[in-house]
Design an enzyme around this catalytic site. Structure first.
Site, PDB file in Angstrom:
ATOM      1  N   ASP A 163       2.778  -9.578   9.526  1.00  0.00           N
ATOM      2  CA  ASP A 163       4.486 -10.212   7.986  1.00  0.00           C
ATOM      3  C   ASP A 163       4.899  -8.882   8.028  1.00  0.00           C
ATOM      4  O   ASP A 163       6.097  -9.371   6.984  1.00  0.00           O
ATOM      5  CB  ASP A 163       2.997  -9.889   6.874  1.00  0.00           C
ATOM      6  CG  ASP A 163       4.068 -10.509   5.563  1.00  0.00           C
ATOM      7  OD1 ASP A 163       4.933 -11.734   5.724  1.00  0.00           O
ATOM      8  OD2 ASP A 163       3.655 -10.146   4.911  1.00  0.00           O
ATOM      9  N   TYR A 223      -5.099 -13.262  -5.300  1.00  0.00           N
ATOM     10  CA  TYR A 223      -5.168 -12.865  -3.893  1.00  0.00           C
ATOM     11  C   TYR A 223      -5.781 -13.539  -2.853  1.00  0.00           C
ATOM     12  O   TYR A 223      -6.591 -13.621  -2.677  1.00  0.00           O
ATOM     13  CB  TYR A 223      -4.793 -11.740  -3.004  1.00  0.00           C
ATOM     14  CG  TYR A 223      -4.756 -10.795  -1.968  1.00  0.00           C
ATOM     15  CD1 TYR A 223      -3.179 -10.643  -1.780  1.00  0.00           C
ATOM     16  CD2 TYR A 223      -5.395  -9.799  -1.117  1.00  0.00           C
ATOM     17  CE1 TYR A 223      -3.162 -10.944  -0.928  1.00  0.00           C
ATOM     18  CE2 TYR A 223      -5.033  -9.425  -0.256  1.00  0.00           C
ATOM     19  CZ  TYR A 223      -3.889  -9.578   0.417  1.00  0.00           C
ATOM     20  OH  TYR A 223      -3.214  -8.786   1.703  1.00  0.00           O
ATOM     21  N   CYS A 246       1.137  -1.364   0.233  1.00  0.00           N
ATOM     22  CA  CYS A 246      -0.061   0.346  -0.231  1.00  0.00           C
ATOM     23  C   CYS A 246       0.798   0.990  -0.233  1.00  0.00           C
ATOM     24  O   CYS A 246       2.119   1.015   0.375  1.00  0.00           O
ATOM     25  CB  CYS A 246      -1.272   0.009   1.493  1.00  0.00           C
ATOM     26  SG  CYS A 246      -0.092   0.171   2.939  1.00  0.00           S
ATOM     27  N   HIS A 276      -2.909 -13.015   4.472  1.00  0.00           N
ATOM     28  CA  HIS A 276      -3.280 -12.000   5.174  1.00  0.00           C
ATOM     29  C   HIS A 276      -4.326 -11.123   6.358  1.00  0.00           C
ATOM     30  O   HIS A 276      -4.738 -10.924   6.749  1.00  0.00           O
ATOM     31  CB  HIS A 276      -3.003 -10.015   4.534  1.00  0.00           C
ATOM     32  CG  HIS A 276      -1.238 -10.171   4.177  1.00  0.00           C
ATOM     33  ND1 HIS A 276      -0.901  -9.672   3.174  1.00  0.00           N
ATOM     34  CD2 HIS A 276      -0.255 -10.146   4.753  1.00  0.00           C
ATOM     35  CE1 HIS A 276       0.362  -9.725   2.395  1.00  0.00           C
ATOM     36  NE2 HIS A 276       0.543 -10.302   3.604  1.00  0.00           N
TER      37      HIS A 276
END
Length: 698
Positions: free
Chosen positions: A267, A172, A31, A175
């Site tokens: 992470d 995806y 991001c 996370h």
């Protein structure tokens, strides 16, 4: 291939399905706080990474359907064809330098509160949306038609991504931030149909979407799968052994495996709570399950560690988000043997705060990050000097070091005067606090750069007075004299001094860092700063066997660090060290041996035994030299001084990232007219106004 054959292995090409990456450096999706609002700034930022040698440069999350938006976060969107041009602009900048462009298509589902679209979120179960802010919204359980619809939406986005020119199109599932992860994890998936229960059923949707994605792109694009190998929750969530079984079932279906931890805060832990390569125990062994390449992250900055990872067969690609932010040119510098020129990531996560505050990404080590298009700043190139002959920089903290470094690179004759005996200022002091040793890299990098500049002269033990500055005769004077923590209690809550009894032992973080320790054993830490300092000081004192009571008017310790994803780690460590945390408490006054607190709601007072009180509130700029110089302004012309400017903490105390930015900004703008539009010191994109539509007539 490289200037040092030991690192040749890092620059071998690697096949990813139908695509070939020119080396093993892989910027994983991350991001940046710009997204759909600042697409050109974002495109230039990614393009600089490609220029710096990253063979694969990926987007952040890209929402692919309006029924799952993650407002207030500002990511990219691919809701319909109108979003393609903005994404193509980023692809073009990446391709311009010969790198592969990747897109991470995302449907957040149970992580998407849909505050913008106002659609009802969907997920595998009837559960509250799992957002960072506990939004009072629930996701509804998807039925089979919903799943079919979602597969079609994903497929439409895949086709758009292909048209936009992307080389890699992600599936995806990582996370805990997307629907595929939620279907994989028993923590969210309690279904009893063909998409729930057994491992084979929970992976069914991932398999279907991966197969459909590959069929849709043929041999034009590569299809990576990003998956989290552990949620660090034991068998209550996804765990390594189970995920390895999942990977084994579809081992060679994707073209690449991008392996992570979940959630994002695990992470991308700060260096305070995680060493370089902390993910290795989790990603080790994945390659034995598949013939396809594997990429993993670990905040790697050591070239030798990178080589070891590849040779041991742990990964094929060195994945990076934060190290690629701190130094977009890290691959090229390794290839050229310029190891001293690498800006090593310090793991402070100030970059992450851009996403959490919906503001353009920034970096402590790399002040040009996010400003590549907005201000035209390049991380490696600066414009030649202007008309000014020489510059005096007073203070060698992060702002002064950065100013001297960039001014020197531009070709100015720079005199750097430091009152102490080493370079670094607050960075050196704070790096000695628990968990912050990596922060010394801010000073280390700039010290090594200054050593290479013959036109920068450094003087230590030089505590200059106004008369000394006048004697130097430099046309431009930069005051980077830093700041000190207040000892009167003024800060966010109290904007004026609080009552302090004469003789009470009151200390500031500045004094603690200088080695002065409290008398007695019982200490109260009053944290009205809310970033890392209060928690770190409390931790330091607890390690020295003080009994510490930590008071904060907030609901939790170091509350702003939610923006750096470490608040819960900080609070956990403080509790483990026996620190008593008193939330919603205001320090009202300090008596001899007692700190008087009060509830922020009721005003009810509590008396805390305190042999000493440490006030972590606000700071005051070290501005005496600036005031003295202003007082003798009539003497500037005779001394050859044209301008005196305070920067960084000496102007207004803030983060270290603010300080390095201030140094860079001063040095870049000296003698320049850098107002690209409308008198603003940066470019901005303005939303196009669409024609007015009367919905009643359509």
């Amino acid at each position: 291939m490289t200037n040092d054959s030991r690192y040749d292995i890092l620059f071998e090409p690697v096949q990813i399905g139908p695509k070939t990456a020119r080396n093993r450096f892989y910027q994983v999706p991350h991001c940046n706080g710009m997204g759909y609002r600042d697409p050109t700034a974002l495109a230039h930022m990614r393009g600089v990474k490609a220029e710096g040698g990253w063979a694969v440069v990926c987007s952040e999350q890209v929402e692919f359907h309006y029924s799952s938006d993650i407002t207030p976060f500002i990511e990219l969107r691919l809701w319909d064809d109108r979003d393609i041009p903005a994404l193509s602009r980023m692809v073009d900048k990446i391709h311009q330098h010969g790198s592969l462009a990747g897109i991470e298509l995302a449907y957040n589902g149970m992580n998407g509160p849909n505050l913008y679209s106002r659609e009802v979120p969907m997920g595998p179960a009837h559960l509250p949306v799992a957002t960072f802010t506990y939004d009072p919204v629930q996701a509804r359980r998807m039925d089979l038609q919903d799943i079919r619809n979602l597969r079609q939406w994903h497929l439409a986005a895949v086709r758009r991504a292909r048209r936009a020119g992307f080389d890699l199109i992600y599936v995806y599932a990582a996370h805990s931030l997307g629907f595929l992860h939620h279907f994989l994890s028993r923590r969210f998936n309690e279904r009893t149909d063909e998409y729930g229960g057994s491992l084979e059923n929970r992976i069914r949707l991932l398999r279907e979407i991966t197969e459909e994605t590959k069929d849709a792109v043929g041999d034009v694009c590569a299809i990576p799968v990003r998956i989290s190998v552990d949620e660090l929750l034991g068998e209550g969530g996804l765990y390594k052994e189970e995920v390895e079984d999942m990977i084994g079932l579809i081992a060679d279906l994707p073209d690449l495996w991008d392996v992570t931890l979940a959630g994002w805060e695990n992470d991308s832990r700060t260096s305070r709570f995680s060493e370089e390569g902390a993910q290795e125990p989790f990603i080790s062994g994945i390659k034995r399950l598949t013939s396809k390449p594997v990429v993993g992250v670990g905040r790697y900055t050591s070239p030798d560690r990178m080589v070891s990872l590849v040779k041991k067969g742990i990964v094929d690609f060195i994945g990076a988000a934060r190290p690629s932010i701190a130094d977009p040119f890290l691959p090229n510098k390794i290839r050229e043997g310029r190891f001293d020129d690498i800006r090593e990531c310090i793991g402070c996560n100030i970059c992450v705060s851009g996403d959490f505050t919906q503001s353009p990404i920034r970096c402590t080590q790399n002040p040009s990050m996010g400003e590549e298009w907005r201000k035209g700043w390049h991380p490696e190139r600066v414009q030649p000097k202007g008309k000014t002959r020489s510059v005096l920089v007073v203070g060698a903290g992060p702002a002064g070091l950065e100013a001297a470094h960039v001014l020197g690179k531009r070709g100015y004759d720079v005199t750097l005067a430091e009152a102490g005996t080493q370079l670094g200022g607050r960075v050196i002091a704070e790096a000695k606090l628990p968990g912050l040793s990596a922060w010394s890299r801010v000073a280390d990098y700039r010290r090594m750069q200054l050593q290479k500049l013959k036109n920068v002269e450094i003087f230590f033990d030089s505590r200059l007075q106004a008369a000394d500055v006048l004697e130097f005769g430099c046309p431009r004077v930069v005051l980077a004299t830093g700041a000190r923590w207040r000892t009167d209690g003024a800060g966010h809550f109290h904007t004026r001094s609080i009552p302090i009894a004469q003789g009470a032992c009151v200390l500031s973080p500045s004094e603690i860092m200088e080695g002065r320790m409290p008398a007695g054993r019982e200490v109260v830490v009053w944290d009205d700063d809310h970033y890392y300092m209060g928690g770190v000081i409390a931790e330091l004192l607890a390690e020295k066997n003080y009994e510490v009571a930590y008071l904060t008017p907030a609901s939790e310790a170091s509350t702003w660090t939610r923006n750096t994803m470490e608040q819960h780690f900080i609070q956990k460590r403080m509790l483990e060290k026996g620190i008593a945390i008193h939330s919603f408490q205001v320090l009202e006054k300090i008596e001899l041996g007692v700190a008087v607190g009060a509830c922020v709601f009721t005003g009810r007072q509590t008396r805390f035994m305190a042999d000493a009180v440490v006030l972590v509130t606000a700071r005051l700029p070290n501005e005496q030299l600036a005031l003295d110089l202003l007082a003798c302004r009539e003497a500037w012309a005779d001394a050859g001084i044209e301008d005196v400017t305070a920067i960084g903490d000496a102007l207004a105390p803030a983060t270290i990232a603010h300080a390095t930015y201030a140094g860079q900004r001063y040095a870049r703008m000296l003698d320049e007219d850098l107002m690209p539009e409308g008198g603003l010191p940066f470019r901005r994109e303005i939303t196009e106004l669409l024609p007015m539509i009367d919905w009643k007539k359509t």
